[in-house]
Design a protein around this motif. Structure first.
Motif, short mmCIF file in Angstrom:
data_model
loop_
_atom_site.label_atom_id
_atom_site.label_comp_id
_atom_site.label_asym_id
_atom_site.label_seq_id
_atom_site.Cartn_x
_atom_site.Cartn_y
_atom_site.Cartn_z
N PRO A 8 0.79 -1.24 0.00
CA PRO A 8 0.00 0.00 0.00
C PRO A 8 0.82 1.29 0.00
O PRO A 8 0.44 2.27 -0.65
CB PRO A 8 -0.85 -0.12 1.27
CG PRO A 8 -1.02 -1.60 1.45
CD PRO A 8 0.29 -2.19 1.00
N GLU A 9 1.96 1.32 0.71
CA GLU A 9 2.77 2.54 0.77
C GLU A 9 4.03 2.44 -0.10
O GLU A 9 4.88 3.34 -0.08
CB GLU A 9 3.15 2.85 2.21
CG GLU A 9 1.92 3.17 3.07
CD GLU A 9 2.26 3.38 4.53
OE1 GLU A 9 3.42 3.72 4.84
OE2 GLU A 9 1.35 3.20 5.36
N GLY A 10 4.18 1.35 -0.84
CA GLY A 10 5.29 1.21 -1.77
C GLY A 10 6.60 0.73 -1.17
O GLY A 10 7.64 0.80 -1.82
N THR A 11 6.57 0.20 0.04
CA THR A 11 7.79 -0.29 0.70
C THR A 11 8.27 -1.60 0.09
O THR A 11 9.47 -1.86 0.01
CB THR A 11 7.55 -0.47 2.21
OG1 THR A 11 7.06 0.76 2.75
CG2 THR A 11 8.81 -0.89 2.94
N TYR A 12 7.34 -2.44 -0.34
CA TYR A 12 7.64 -3.77 -0.88
C TYR A 12 7.00 -3.91 -2.26
O TYR A 12 6.01 -3.23 -2.57
CB TYR A 12 7.09 -4.86 0.05
CG TYR A 12 7.60 -4.74 1.46
CD1 TYR A 12 8.85 -5.22 1.81
CD2 TYR A 12 6.83 -4.12 2.44
CE1 TYR A 12 9.33 -5.09 3.11
CE2 TYR A 12 7.30 -3.99 3.74
CZ TYR A 12 8.55 -4.48 4.07
OH TYR A 12 9.02 -4.35 5.35
N VAL A 13 7.57 -4.80 -3.06
CA VAL A 13 7.00 -5.07 -4.37
C VAL A 13 7.05 -6.57 -4.65
O VAL A 13 8.02 -7.25 -4.30
CB VAL A 13 7.74 -4.29 -5.49
CG1 VAL A 13 9.20 -4.70 -5.61
CG2 VAL A 13 7.01 -4.42 -6.82
N ILE A 14 5.98 -7.06 -5.25
CA ILE A 14 5.94 -8.45 -5.73
C ILE A 14 6.17 -8.41 -7.23
O ILE A 14 5.45 -7.72 -7.96
CB ILE A 14 4.60 -9.12 -5.42
CG1 ILE A 14 4.30 -9.06 -3.92
CG2 ILE A 14 4.61 -10.58 -5.91
CD1 ILE A 14 2.90 -9.52 -3.56
N PRO A 30 5.92 -15.83 -7.87
CA PRO A 30 6.20 -14.57 -7.17
C PRO A 30 7.59 -14.51 -6.52
O PRO A 30 8.12 -15.51 -6.06
CB PRO A 30 5.12 -14.54 -6.09
CG PRO A 30 4.86 -15.97 -5.78
CD PRO A 30 5.04 -16.70 -7.09
N ARG A 31 8.13 -13.29 -6.54
CA ARG A 31 9.33 -12.92 -5.80
C ARG A 31 9.00 -11.60 -5.10
O ARG A 31 8.40 -10.72 -5.71
CB ARG A 31 10.53 -12.69 -6.70
CG ARG A 31 11.02 -13.93 -7.38
CD ARG A 31 12.18 -13.64 -8.30
NE ARG A 31 11.76 -12.69 -9.35
CZ ARG A 31 12.57 -11.86 -9.97
NH1 ARG A 31 13.84 -11.80 -9.65
NH2 ARG A 31 12.12 -11.06 -10.91
N ILE A 32 9.40 -11.45 -3.85
CA ILE A 32 9.06 -10.25 -3.09
C ILE A 32 10.34 -9.54 -2.68
O ILE A 32 11.25 -10.15 -2.12
CB ILE A 32 8.21 -10.59 -1.86
CG1 ILE A 32 6.95 -11.37 -2.29
CG2 ILE A 32 7.83 -9.31 -1.11
CD1 ILE A 32 6.14 -11.92 -1.14
N PHE A 33 10.39 -8.23 -2.96
CA PHE A 33 11.56 -7.40 -2.68
C PHE A 33 11.19 -6.23 -1.76
O PHE A 33 10.07 -5.73 -1.81
CB PHE A 33 12.10 -6.78 -3.98
CG PHE A 33 12.65 -7.76 -4.96
CD1 PHE A 33 14.00 -8.07 -4.97
CD2 PHE A 33 11.83 -8.37 -5.90
CE1 PHE A 33 14.51 -8.96 -5.89
CE2 PHE A 33 12.33 -9.26 -6.82
CZ PHE A 33 13.69 -9.56 -6.82
N ARG A 34 12.17 -5.79 -0.97
CA ARG A 34 12.07 -4.51 -0.28
C ARG A 34 12.58 -3.47 -1.28
O ARG A 34 13.69 -3.59 -1.81
CB ARG A 34 12.92 -4.51 0.99
CG ARG A 34 12.76 -3.25 1.82
CD ARG A 34 13.48 -3.32 3.16
NE ARG A 34 14.82 -3.90 3.03
CZ ARG A 34 15.26 -4.92 3.76
NH1 ARG A 34 14.50 -5.49 4.67
NH2 ARG A 34 16.48 -5.38 3.59
N VAL A 35 11.80 -2.45 -1.56
CA VAL A 35 12.10 -1.49 -2.61
C VAL A 35 13.35 -0.66 -2.30
O VAL A 35 14.18 -0.44 -3.19
CB VAL A 35 10.88 -0.57 -2.87
CG1 VAL A 35 11.22 0.55 -3.83
CG2 VAL A 35 9.70 -1.40 -3.39
N ALA A 36 13.52 -0.21 -1.07
CA ALA A 36 14.61 0.71 -0.72
C ALA A 36 15.99 0.19 -1.11
O ALA A 36 16.83 0.95 -1.59
CB ALA A 36 14.57 1.02 0.77
N ASP A 37 16.23 -1.10 -0.92
CA ASP A 37 17.56 -1.66 -1.21
C ASP A 37 17.51 -2.85 -2.17
O ASP A 37 18.52 -3.53 -2.37
CB ASP A 37 18.27 -2.05 0.08
CG ASP A 37 17.48 -3.07 0.91
OD1 ASP A 37 16.39 -3.51 0.47
OD2 ASP A 37 17.95 -3.42 2.00
N ASN A 38 16.34 -3.08 -2.76
CA ASN A 38 16.15 -4.18 -3.71
C ASN A 38 16.50 -5.54 -3.10
O ASN A 38 16.91 -6.47 -3.80
CB ASN A 38 16.94 -3.94 -5.00
CG ASN A 38 16.35 -4.69 -6.17
OD1 ASN A 38 15.13 -4.83 -6.28
ND2 ASN A 38 17.20 -5.17 -7.06
#
Length: 109
Positions: A8-14, A30-38
């Motif tokens: 919802p706030e863009g911290t994580y991406v699938i 699916p693969r799940i990443f933390r956006v800030a540091d990939n």
């Protein structure tokens, strides 16, 4: 190709590895990443698991329903990306633990 799905706030991406296994039958792994540091947090590549349902419960918690192809095996997963914890159910089997343990548990089915 399936679009990325952000928390919802863009911290994580699938993100999805998408490939066709039969005419008009696509697998969306699916693969799940933390956006800030990939940072890769959860990954089901290497097996033929496809995301059937994705539901963000909060910024860091989500529910996934994944199914293995071919066959009728499915796993209902709950992930907390912030705490590195997860739980899953498949038939009469249940798992609770860290996310890498959950990945391994899913692959055993």
């Amino acid at each position: 190709m399936k679009d990325d799905i952000f928390s919802p706030e863009g911290t994580y991406v699938i993100q999805f590895d998408v490939f066709e296994v039969k005419m008009s039958h696509w697998i969306e792994t699916p693969r799940i990443f933390r956006v800030a540091d990939n940072q890769l947090l959860f990954d089901l590549r290497g097996d033929v698991w496809s995301a059937m349902r994705i539901n963000w419960l909060s910024e860091s918690r989500l529910e996934l329903l994944v199914a293995k192809y071919p066959g009728r095996i499915s796993c209902h997963l709950f992930l907390d990306l912030q705490t590195d914890r997860g739980a899953g159910t498949a038939d009469n089997d249940r798992f609770e633990g860290n996310l890498s343990g959950l990945e391994n548990w899913v692959r055993q089915h």
